[in-house]
Design an enzyme around this catalytic site. Structure first.
Site, PDB file in Angstrom:
ATOM      1  N   GLU A 147       0.824  -1.202   0.000  1.00 63.12           N
ATOM      2  CA  GLU A 147       0.000   0.000   0.000  1.00 63.12           C
ATOM      3  C   GLU A 147       0.863   1.259   0.000  1.00 63.12           C
ATOM      4  O   GLU A 147       0.569   2.225  -0.712  1.00 63.12           O
ATOM      5  CB  GLU A 147      -0.917   0.018   1.228  1.00 63.12           C
ATOM      6  CG  GLU A 147      -1.893  -1.139   1.289  1.00 63.12           C
ATOM      7  CD  GLU A 147      -1.388  -2.310   2.096  1.00 63.12           C
ATOM      8  OE1 GLU A 147      -2.164  -2.903   2.852  1.00 63.12           O
ATOM      9  OE2 GLU A 147      -0.182  -2.647   1.959  1.00 63.12           O
ATOM     10  N   TRP A 205      19.620 -39.471 -13.250  1.00 67.10           N
ATOM     11  CA  TRP A 205      18.533 -38.558 -12.945  1.00 67.10           C
ATOM     12  C   TRP A 205      17.246 -39.240 -13.322  1.00 67.10           C
ATOM     13  O   TRP A 205      17.131 -39.769 -14.428  1.00 67.10           O
ATOM     14  CB  TRP A 205      18.701 -37.246 -13.697  1.00 67.10           C
ATOM     15  CG  TRP A 205      19.886 -36.442 -13.291  1.00 67.10           C
ATOM     16  CD1 TRP A 205      21.060 -36.316 -13.945  1.00 67.10           C
ATOM     17  CD2 TRP A 205      20.001 -35.619 -12.122  1.00 67.10           C
ATOM     18  NE1 TRP A 205      21.913 -35.479 -13.270  1.00 67.10           N
ATOM     19  CE2 TRP A 205      21.272 -35.028 -12.131  1.00 67.10           C
ATOM     20  CE3 TRP A 205      19.160 -35.329 -11.056  1.00 67.10           C
ATOM     21  CZ2 TRP A 205      21.716 -34.184 -11.130  1.00 67.10           C
ATOM     22  CZ3 TRP A 205      19.593 -34.480 -10.059  1.00 67.10           C
ATOM     23  CH2 TRP A 205      20.858 -33.913 -10.107  1.00 67.10           C
ATOM     24  N   SER A 231      19.940 -37.258  13.697  1.00 64.46           N
ATOM     25  CA  SER A 231      19.870 -37.516  15.140  1.00 64.46           C
ATOM     26  C   SER A 231      21.235 -37.805  15.756  1.00 64.46           C
ATOM     27  O   SER A 231      21.521 -37.368  16.868  1.00 64.46           O
ATOM     28  CB  SER A 231      18.900 -38.664  15.416  1.00 64.46           C
ATOM     29  OG  SER A 231      19.278 -39.837  14.723  1.00 64.46           O
ATOM     30  N   ALA A 267      14.224 -44.205  -6.527  1.00 66.21           N
ATOM     31  CA  ALA A 267      15.644 -44.550  -6.638  1.00 66.21           C
ATOM     32  C   ALA A 267      15.760 -46.053  -6.833  1.00 66.21           C
ATOM     33  O   ALA A 267      14.851 -46.818  -6.477  1.00 66.21           O
ATOM     34  CB  ALA A 267      16.410 -44.129  -5.377  1.00 66.21           C
ATOM     35  N   THR A 296      19.721 -38.888   3.021  1.00 71.23           N
ATOM     36  CA  THR A 296      19.800 -38.264   1.702  1.00 71.23           C
ATOM     37  C   THR A 296      21.135 -37.558   1.515  1.00 71.23           C
ATOM     38  O   THR A 296      21.736 -37.613   0.433  1.00 71.23           O
ATOM     39  CB  THR A 296      18.639 -37.266   1.522  1.00 71.23           C
ATOM     40  OG1 THR A 296      17.402 -37.978   1.570  1.00 71.23           O
ATOM     41  CG2 THR A 296      18.745 -36.520   0.203  1.00 71.23           C
TER      42      THR A 296
END
Length: 367
Positions: free
Chosen positions: A55, A173, A227, A165, A199
């Site tokens: 605004e 890919w 962890s 995968a 990952t």
């Protein structure tokens, strides 16, 4: 005639708001159009937190022409002092005669208060025009303010048979170059990218916005659930620009010093009975950081844990036209279901071709 003009100007305000898709964190994306006697006299959008709101940008562009104009705003104007002064004060002071806004502001400091302030100053106020489109621009802001947690969007690249995968973990890919470029847009609009240590160990990803067309003002926060702090300081995550947060349990403390020295921030969270991070504690930690949209780029274990906890709000699946076979890894690691009624459900919201692949967007049934 007026209704048609109102929709046209609000559609333009939404278009302007979309220009800040990658930059406003933790604020919402907002656009504004000022119209007097049928002529647009000012436009603006909120670009970055701490900068002027939409605004104010539009009022500055209009100058004296704002007096008597109608303001079309995609979100209810704010009426509190935060990083910037209230937009309601600016609209009243500029002599705006009418305000049309699309969506109510979920911030409890506003939540209808902006409309009341404007109406109290004698300004005609109407709400709800193209509200669904406006809310769709800010799912994370809405989620954080209303549900006290960020919007969780999982990105998955999969084959026709739903595999992500090979059994070996190889996944480069699955999809083509166009789909991978589109992922950069997803990364650019999010506040954080979440993944698991598995990952990182398997793929050594960068998790950064790299395509020039996204032109981000910042890199998203990269968050790794680890962890026991298994990731190495030599991982590419540590050599890339942008903040990096590792979430661990007490079991990871012995490796803490080396990872902090490499540039990571560490936070310790409680573990569940298996020694893994408690998902509820992870979500609470994300919410505490004012994260609006979190993009999950992970394997089936983390994807499954989020899905089982009812925390996946959106799925973006890039589906490639090939088959990986029964031995390959799936999208989600979930306990066996005993009843069909127990299935997590989504609704298909968008289908688009991206190169040789399909981009499928699903929203959670309750969204």
């Amino acid at each position: 005639m007026q209704e048609s003009a109102d929709r046209r100007h609000m559609a333009r305000a939404l278009e302007l708001a979309g220009r800040a898709l990658n930059t406003t964190h933790p604020n919402p994306r907002v656009g504004c159009v000022l119209v007097r006697d049928g002529v647009v006299v000012g436009e603006g959008w909120h670009e970055v937190a701490g900068g002027p709101h939409a605004e104010v940008v539009a009022l500055r562009a209009a100058g004296a022409a704002a007096r008597g104009a109608t303001a079309y705003v995609t979100l209810e104007p704010c009426c509190h002092t935060g990083r910037t002064p209230p937009c309601t004060d600016a609209l009243v002071g500029a002599g705006i005669s009418r305000v049309v806004y699309a969506a109510p502001d979920p911030d409890p400091r506003v939540a209808g208060g902006g409309a009341r302030v404007l109406a109290g100053a004698g300004i005609a106020v109407s709400a709800g025009l193209l509200e669904a489109q406006a809310r769709a621009l800010n799912p994370g802001f809405e989620s954080r303010l209303r549900r006290r947690r960020p919007w969780i969007r999982c990105k998955i690249a999969a084959s026709l048979d739903g595999r992500t995968a090979l059994a070996s973990g190889a996944s480069r890919w699955i999809t083509g170059e166009a789909a991978r470029a589109d992922v950069q847009r997803l990364r650019a609009r999010c506040d954080a990218i979440l993944t698991g240590s598995g990952t990182v160990l398997a793929d050594d990803p960068q998790l950064t916005v790299r395509s020039a067309f996204t032109a981000p003002l910042r890199q998203p926060l990269r968050i790794v659930l680890d962890s026991r702090l298994r990731v190495s300081p030599s991982a590419r995550l540590f050599s890339e620009a942008g903040p990096l947060l590792l979430l661990a349990t007490e079991a990871g403390v012995p490796r803490r010093e080396a990872l902090e020295a490499a540039g990571a921030e560490l936070a310790l969270l409680p573990a569940d009975e298996t020694g893994r991070l408690r998902i509820d504690a992870v979500i609470q930690a994300l919410a505490a950081r004012e994260l609006n949209e979190v993009l999950v780029e992970a394997g089936p274990s983390l994807n499954g844990a989020l899905l089982a906890a009812g925390l996946v709000d959106e799925l973006v699946v890039y589906q490639a036209a090939h088959v990986l076979g029964a031995g390959a890894r799936g999208m989600f690691s979930l306990p066996a279901l005993e009843r069909m009624d127990d299935r997590p459900s989504f609704r298909l919201a968008e289908v688009r071709r991206v190169g040789d692949d399909l981009r499928l967007v699903y929203l959670a049934g309750e969204s």
